[in-house]
Design a protein around this motif. Structure first.
Motif, PDB file in Angstrom:
ATOM      1  N   LEU A   1       5.994  -1.841  -0.301  1.00  0.00           N
ATOM      2  CA  LEU A   1       4.666  -2.410  -0.087  1.00  0.00           C
ATOM      3  C   LEU A   1       4.189  -2.007   1.295  1.00  0.00           C
ATOM      4  CD1 LEU A   1       5.100  -5.992  -1.574  1.00  0.00           C
ATOM      5  CD2 LEU A   1       3.992  -4.023  -2.613  1.00  0.00           C
ATOM      6  N   PRO A   2       2.897  -1.853   1.509  1.00  0.00           N
ATOM      7  CA  PRO A   2       1.815  -2.105   0.574  1.00  0.00           C
ATOM      8  C   PRO A   2       1.796  -1.080  -0.565  1.00  0.00           C
ATOM      9  CG  PRO A   2       0.927  -1.271   2.634  1.00  0.00           C
ATOM     10  CD  PRO A   2       2.393  -1.469   2.840  1.00  0.00           C
ATOM     11  N   ALA A   3       1.341  -1.539  -1.723  1.00  0.00           N
ATOM     12  CA  ALA A   3       1.303  -0.716  -2.920  1.00  0.00           C
ATOM     13  C   ALA A   3      -0.052  -0.054  -3.075  1.00  0.00           C
ATOM     14  CB  ALA A   3       1.578  -1.584  -4.150  1.00  0.00           C
ATOM     15  N   LYS A   4      -0.047   1.162  -3.599  1.00  0.00           N
ATOM     16  CA  LYS A   4      -1.292   1.847  -3.908  1.00  0.00           C
ATOM     17  C   LYS A   4      -1.855   1.252  -5.200  1.00  0.00           C
ATOM     18  CE  LYS A   4       0.148   6.168  -1.824  1.00  0.00           C
ATOM     19  NZ  LYS A   4       0.580   7.546  -2.075  1.00  0.00           N
ATOM     20  N   SER A   5      -3.163   1.141  -5.263  1.00  0.00           N
ATOM     21  CA  SER A   5      -3.819   0.580  -6.449  1.00  0.00           C
ATOM     22  C   SER A   5      -3.433   1.351  -7.709  1.00  0.00           C
ATOM     23  CB  SER A   5      -5.337   0.583  -6.277  1.00  0.00           C
ATOM     24  OG  SER A   5      -5.703  -0.257  -5.218  1.00  0.00           O
TER      25      SER A   5
ATOM     26  N   LEU B   1      -7.391 -11.853  -6.817  1.00  0.00           N
ATOM     27  CA  LEU B   1      -6.213 -12.240  -6.039  1.00  0.00           C
ATOM     28  C   LEU B   1      -6.503 -12.256  -4.535  1.00  0.00           C
ATOM     29  CD1 LEU B   1      -3.548 -10.319  -8.116  1.00  0.00           C
ATOM     30  CD2 LEU B   1      -3.683 -12.808  -7.836  1.00  0.00           C
ATOM     31  N   ILE B   2      -7.341 -11.339  -4.086  1.00  0.00           N
ATOM     32  CA  ILE B   2      -7.753 -11.342  -2.675  1.00  0.00           C
ATOM     33  C   ILE B   2      -8.548 -12.611  -2.385  1.00  0.00           C
ATOM     34  CG2 ILE B   2      -9.272 -10.231  -0.983  1.00  0.00           C
ATOM     35  CD1 ILE B   2      -8.341  -7.518  -2.190  1.00  0.00           C
ATOM     36  N   LYS B   3      -9.470 -12.963  -3.273  1.00  0.00           N
ATOM     37  CA  LYS B   3     -10.282 -14.165  -3.079  1.00  0.00           C
ATOM     38  C   LYS B   3      -9.448 -15.435  -3.106  1.00  0.00           C
ATOM     39  CE  LYS B   3     -14.580 -12.157  -4.683  1.00  0.00           C
ATOM     40  NZ  LYS B   3     -15.530 -12.014  -5.783  1.00  0.00           N
ATOM     41  N   LYS B   4      -8.348 -15.435  -3.865  1.00  0.00           N
ATOM     42  CA  LYS B   4      -7.453 -16.593  -3.908  1.00  0.00           C
ATOM     43  C   LYS B   4      -6.502 -16.628  -2.712  1.00  0.00           C
ATOM     44  CE  LYS B   4      -7.291 -17.907  -8.734  1.00  0.00           C
ATOM     45  NZ  LYS B   4      -6.435 -18.173  -9.904  1.00  0.00           N
ATOM     46  N   GLY B   5      -6.490 -15.565  -1.931  1.00  0.00           N
ATOM     47  CA  GLY B   5      -5.620 -15.521  -0.761  1.00  0.00           C
ATOM     48  C   GLY B   5      -4.182 -15.158  -1.083  1.00  0.00           C
ATOM     49  N   MET B   6      -3.939 -14.578  -2.245  1.00  0.00           N
ATOM     50  CA  MET B   6      -2.579 -14.203  -2.635  1.00  0.00           C
ATOM     51  C   MET B   6      -2.175 -12.833  -2.097  1.00  0.00           C
ATOM     52  SD  MET B   6      -1.272 -16.676  -4.350  1.00  0.00           S
ATOM     53  CE  MET B   6       0.141 -15.869  -5.051  1.00  0.00           C
ATOM     54  N   VAL B   7      -3.145 -11.927  -2.035  1.00  0.00           N
ATOM     55  CA  VAL B   7      -2.894 -10.570  -1.555  1.00  0.00           C
ATOM     56  C   VAL B   7      -3.998 -10.184  -0.581  1.00  0.00           C
ATOM     57  CG1 VAL B   7      -1.731  -9.914  -3.713  1.00  0.00           C
ATOM     58  CG2 VAL B   7      -4.149  -9.396  -3.424  1.00  0.00           C
ATOM     59  N   TYR B   8      -3.762  -9.111   0.151  1.00  0.00           N
ATOM     60  CA  TYR B   8      -4.807  -8.565   1.006  1.00  0.00           C
ATOM     61  C   TYR B   8      -4.655  -7.051   1.047  1.00  0.00           C
ATOM     62  CZ  TYR B   8      -1.562  -7.871   4.928  1.00  0.00           C
ATOM     63  OH  TYR B   8      -0.539  -7.444   5.731  1.00  0.00           O
ATOM     64  N   SER B   9      -5.675  -6.405   1.565  1.00  0.00           N
ATOM     65  CA  SER B   9      -5.688  -4.956   1.653  1.00  0.00           C
ATOM     66  C   SER B   9      -5.607  -4.545   3.118  1.00  0.00           C
ATOM     67  CB  SER B   9      -6.974  -4.416   1.017  1.00  0.00           C
ATOM     68  OG  SER B   9      -7.019  -3.020   1.128  1.00  0.00           O
ATOM     69  N   PRO B  10      -4.442  -4.057   3.558  1.00  0.00           N
ATOM     70  CA  PRO B  10      -4.318  -3.636   4.947  1.00  0.00           C
ATOM     71  C   PRO B  10      -5.121  -2.370   5.254  1.00  0.00           C
ATOM     72  CG  PRO B  10      -2.307  -3.157   3.762  1.00  0.00           C
ATOM     73  CD  PRO B  10      -3.188  -3.903   2.817  1.00  0.00           C
ATOM     74  N   SER B  11      -5.396  -1.576   4.233  1.00  0.00           N
ATOM     75  CA  SER B  11      -6.276  -0.415   4.364  1.00  0.00           C
ATOM     76  C   SER B  11      -6.742  -0.011   2.968  1.00  0.00           C
ATOM     77  CB  SER B  11      -5.578   0.752   5.077  1.00  0.00           C
ATOM     78  OG  SER B  11      -4.488   1.209   4.328  1.00  0.00           O
TER      79      SER B  11
ATOM     80  N   TYR C   1       6.884 -21.208  -3.288  1.00  0.00           N
ATOM     81  CA  TYR C   1       6.401 -19.999  -3.918  1.00  0.00           C
ATOM     82  C   TYR C   1       5.951 -20.253  -5.353  1.00  0.00           C
ATOM     83  CZ  TYR C   1       8.633 -17.428  -0.088  1.00  0.00           C
ATOM     84  OH  TYR C   1       9.002 -16.940   1.144  1.00  0.00           O
ATOM     85  N   ASN C   2       6.681 -21.086  -6.064  1.00  0.00           N
ATOM     86  CA  ASN C   2       6.367 -21.305  -7.475  1.00  0.00           C
ATOM     87  C   ASN C   2       4.974 -21.896  -7.657  1.00  0.00           C
ATOM     88  OD1 ASN C   2       7.320 -20.992 -10.195  1.00  0.00           O
ATOM     89  ND2 ASN C   2       7.273 -23.213 -10.301  1.00  0.00           N
ATOM     90  N   VAL C   3       4.557 -22.784  -6.770  1.00  0.00           N
ATOM     91  CA  VAL C   3       3.219 -23.380  -6.870  1.00  0.00           C
ATOM     92  C   VAL C   3       2.163 -22.285  -6.766  1.00  0.00           C
ATOM     93  CG1 VAL C   3       1.581 -24.930  -5.736  1.00  0.00           C
ATOM     94  CG2 VAL C   3       3.958 -25.615  -5.997  1.00  0.00           C
ATOM     95  N   ARG C   4       2.334 -21.364  -5.853  1.00  0.00           N
ATOM     96  CA  ARG C   4       1.383 -20.264  -5.700  1.00  0.00           C
ATOM     97  C   ARG C   4       1.342 -19.405  -6.960  1.00  0.00           C
ATOM     98  NH1 ARG C   4      -0.652 -19.358  -0.644  1.00  0.00           N
ATOM     99  NH2 ARG C   4      -0.949 -17.142  -1.004  1.00  0.00           N
TER     100      ARG C   4
ATOM    101  N   THR D   1       0.155 -11.822   0.891  1.00  0.00           N
ATOM    102  CA  THR D   1      -0.165 -12.555   2.115  1.00  0.00           C
ATOM    103  C   THR D   1       1.011 -13.420   2.560  1.00  0.00           C
ATOM    104  OG1 THR D   1      -1.146 -14.354   0.822  1.00  0.00           O
ATOM    105  CG2 THR D   1      -2.645 -12.659   1.644  1.00  0.00           C
ATOM    106  N   VAL D   2       1.865 -13.794   1.629  1.00  0.00           N
ATOM    107  CA  VAL D   2       2.988 -14.691   1.925  1.00  0.00           C
ATOM    108  C   VAL D   2       4.260 -13.864   2.148  1.00  0.00           C
ATOM    109  CG1 VAL D   2       4.418 -16.567   1.020  1.00  0.00           C
ATOM    110  CG2 VAL D   2       1.971 -16.529   0.548  1.00  0.00           C
ATOM    111  N   PRO D   3       4.903 -14.016   3.303  1.00  0.00           N
ATOM    112  CA  PRO D   3       6.150 -13.296   3.545  1.00  0.00           C
ATOM    113  C   PRO D   3       7.212 -13.643   2.500  1.00  0.00           C
ATOM    114  CG  PRO D   3       5.336 -14.309   5.567  1.00  0.00           C
ATOM    115  CD  PRO D   3       4.494 -14.835   4.439  1.00  0.00           C
ATOM    116  N   LYS D   4       7.960 -12.635   2.107  1.00  0.00           N
ATOM    117  CA  LYS D   4       9.084 -12.779   1.165  1.00  0.00           C
ATOM    118  C   LYS D   4       8.658 -13.146  -0.259  1.00  0.00           C
ATOM    119  CE  LYS D   4      12.111 -12.199   4.489  1.00  0.00           C
ATOM    120  NZ  LYS D   4      12.848 -10.998   4.643  1.00  0.00           N
ATOM    121  N   PHE D   5       7.355 -13.065  -0.577  1.00  0.00           N
ATOM    122  CA  PHE D   5       6.897 -13.407  -1.927  1.00  0.00           C
ATOM    123  C   PHE D   5       7.411 -12.388  -2.938  1.00  0.00           C
ATOM    124  CE2 PHE D   5       3.512 -14.239  -5.200  1.00  0.00           C
ATOM    125  CZ  PHE D   5       3.895 -15.548  -5.462  1.00  0.00           C
ATOM    126  N   LYS D   6       7.469 -11.121  -2.550  1.00  0.00           N
ATOM    127  CA  LYS D   6       8.010 -10.098  -3.450  1.00  0.00           C
ATOM    128  C   LYS D   6       9.461 -10.415  -3.796  1.00  0.00           C
ATOM    129  CE  LYS D   6       9.251  -5.278  -3.915  1.00  0.00           C
ATOM    130  NZ  LYS D   6       9.053  -3.904  -3.504  1.00  0.00           N
TER     131      LYS D   6
END
Length: 80
Positions: free
Chosen positions: A25-29, A50-60, A1-4, A67-72
């Motif tokens: 989560l998911p969090a509202k903007s 962050l979406i482009k880096k693959g760290m987060v995504y928008s489910p709706s 996780y730390n590398v990310r 994107t990574v389980p347990k990152f929170k």
């Protein structure tokens, strides 16, 4: 996780730490922007990076989650 986490810019790190503070989560903007103390329009480009880096995504529309389980949990334990 730390590398990310370490590959992020300072403002991207602030954004994901704000996400980690949202109770459910998911969090509202708007929730994330409020924690950051900035308007949603200023937070949106950071979210996009962050979406482009693959760290987060928008489910709706207007929602964001990790994107990574347990990152929170990692952030709450080690960065907050």
């Amino acid at each position: 996780y730390n590398v990310r986490y370490e590959i992020l810019t300072a403002r991207q790190q602030q954004y994901i730490l704000a996400m980690a503070k949202v109770p459910d989560l998911p969090a509202k903007s708007g929730e994330i922007a409020q924690i950051l103390g900035i308007p949603v329009k200023k937070a949106a480009p950071i979210r996009d990076e962050l979406i482009k880096k693959g760290m987060v995504y928008s489910p709706s529309f207007g929602l964001t989650t990790f994107t990574v389980p347990k990152f929170k949990e990692y952030l709450c334990r080690n960065k907050l």
